[in-house]
Motif scaffolding. Sequence first.
Motif, PDB file in Angstrom:
ATOM      1  N   ARG A   1       0.817  -1.215   0.000  1.00 49.55           N
ATOM      2  CA  ARG A   1       0.000   0.000   0.000  1.00 49.55           C
ATOM      3  C   ARG A   1       0.854   1.269   0.000  1.00 49.55           C
ATOM      4  NH1 ARG A   1      -4.613   2.025   4.248  1.00 49.55           N
ATOM      5  NH2 ARG A   1      -5.075   3.912   3.110  1.00 49.55           N
ATOM      6  N   TYR A   2       1.938   1.256   0.781  1.00 45.78           N
ATOM      7  CA  TYR A   2       2.755   2.467   0.912  1.00 45.78           C
ATOM      8  C   TYR A   2       4.036   2.410   0.087  1.00 45.78           C
ATOM      9  CZ  TYR A   2      -0.607   3.667   4.451  1.00 45.78           C
ATOM     10  OH  TYR A   2      -1.782   3.975   5.095  1.00 45.78           O
ATOM     11  N   ARG A   3       4.127   1.436  -0.818  1.00 44.77           N
ATOM     12  CA  ARG A   3       5.251   1.309  -1.762  1.00 44.77           C
ATOM     13  C   ARG A   3       6.601   1.297  -1.045  1.00 44.77           C
ATOM     14  NH1 ARG A   3       2.582   5.368  -6.070  1.00 44.77           N
ATOM     15  NH2 ARG A   3       0.918   3.968  -6.672  1.00 44.77           N
ATOM     16  N   MET A   4       6.718   0.347  -0.121  1.00 48.04           N
ATOM     17  CA  MET A   4       7.935   0.194   0.668  1.00 48.04           C
ATOM     18  C   MET A   4       8.554  -1.161   0.343  1.00 48.04           C
ATOM     19  SD  MET A   4       6.506   1.685   4.262  1.00 48.04           S
ATOM     20  CE  MET A   4       7.391   3.149   4.768  1.00 48.04           C
ATOM     21  N   PRO A   5       9.674  -1.178  -0.359  1.00 43.87           N
ATOM     22  CA  PRO A   5      10.283  -2.453  -0.732  1.00 43.87           C
ATOM     23  C   PRO A   5      10.758  -3.240   0.494  1.00 43.87           C
ATOM     24  CG  PRO A   5      11.727  -0.627  -1.303  1.00 43.87           C
ATOM     25  CD  PRO A   5      10.447  -0.026  -0.826  1.00 43.87           C
ATOM     26  N   ALA A   6      10.543  -4.549   0.469  1.00 42.37           N
ATOM     27  CA  ALA A   6      10.909  -5.402   1.605  1.00 42.37           C
ATOM     28  C   ALA A   6      12.417  -5.457   1.832  1.00 42.37           C
ATOM     29  CB  ALA A   6      10.360  -6.811   1.398  1.00 42.37           C
TER      30      ALA A   6
END
Length: 128
Positions: free
Chosen positions: A81-86
């Motif tokens: 949802r918040y476009r945060m790469p793992a």
Amino acid sequence: MNLLLSAVLMAVPPSSMAVMRWEKRILLVSAPDARDSRLNEQRRIMKRWKAEAEDRDLVVVEIVSGSVTGASDDAAALRKRYRMPAGDFSIALIGKDGGIKLHKRQPITAETLEGTIDAMPMRRGGAR
């Protein structure tokens, strides 16, 4: 009675980020693992800025590896949802309206958080 109340409150799971909407600002911090130096730097910043964060209705939600602390949401869903790469560090300041106000790949200083939050319409308008 106070002991019982404390035990009940400690057993209450954290709210979802959706439930916090209109009540809290959220600093969403994502890191690939607990050893990430940027994660630990952001934790140090927030520890020193705790009272100011509370005054601004700011809570911290962390996604570290596959675990979420501070909210009941799923790690993968939040990252998507918040476009945060793992595999990398990422941080987002989310306003009470649920919108992303600031998104960075490095820790955010207390001064930047303070300036950004204090410029928000709800904060300036007296709604904290």
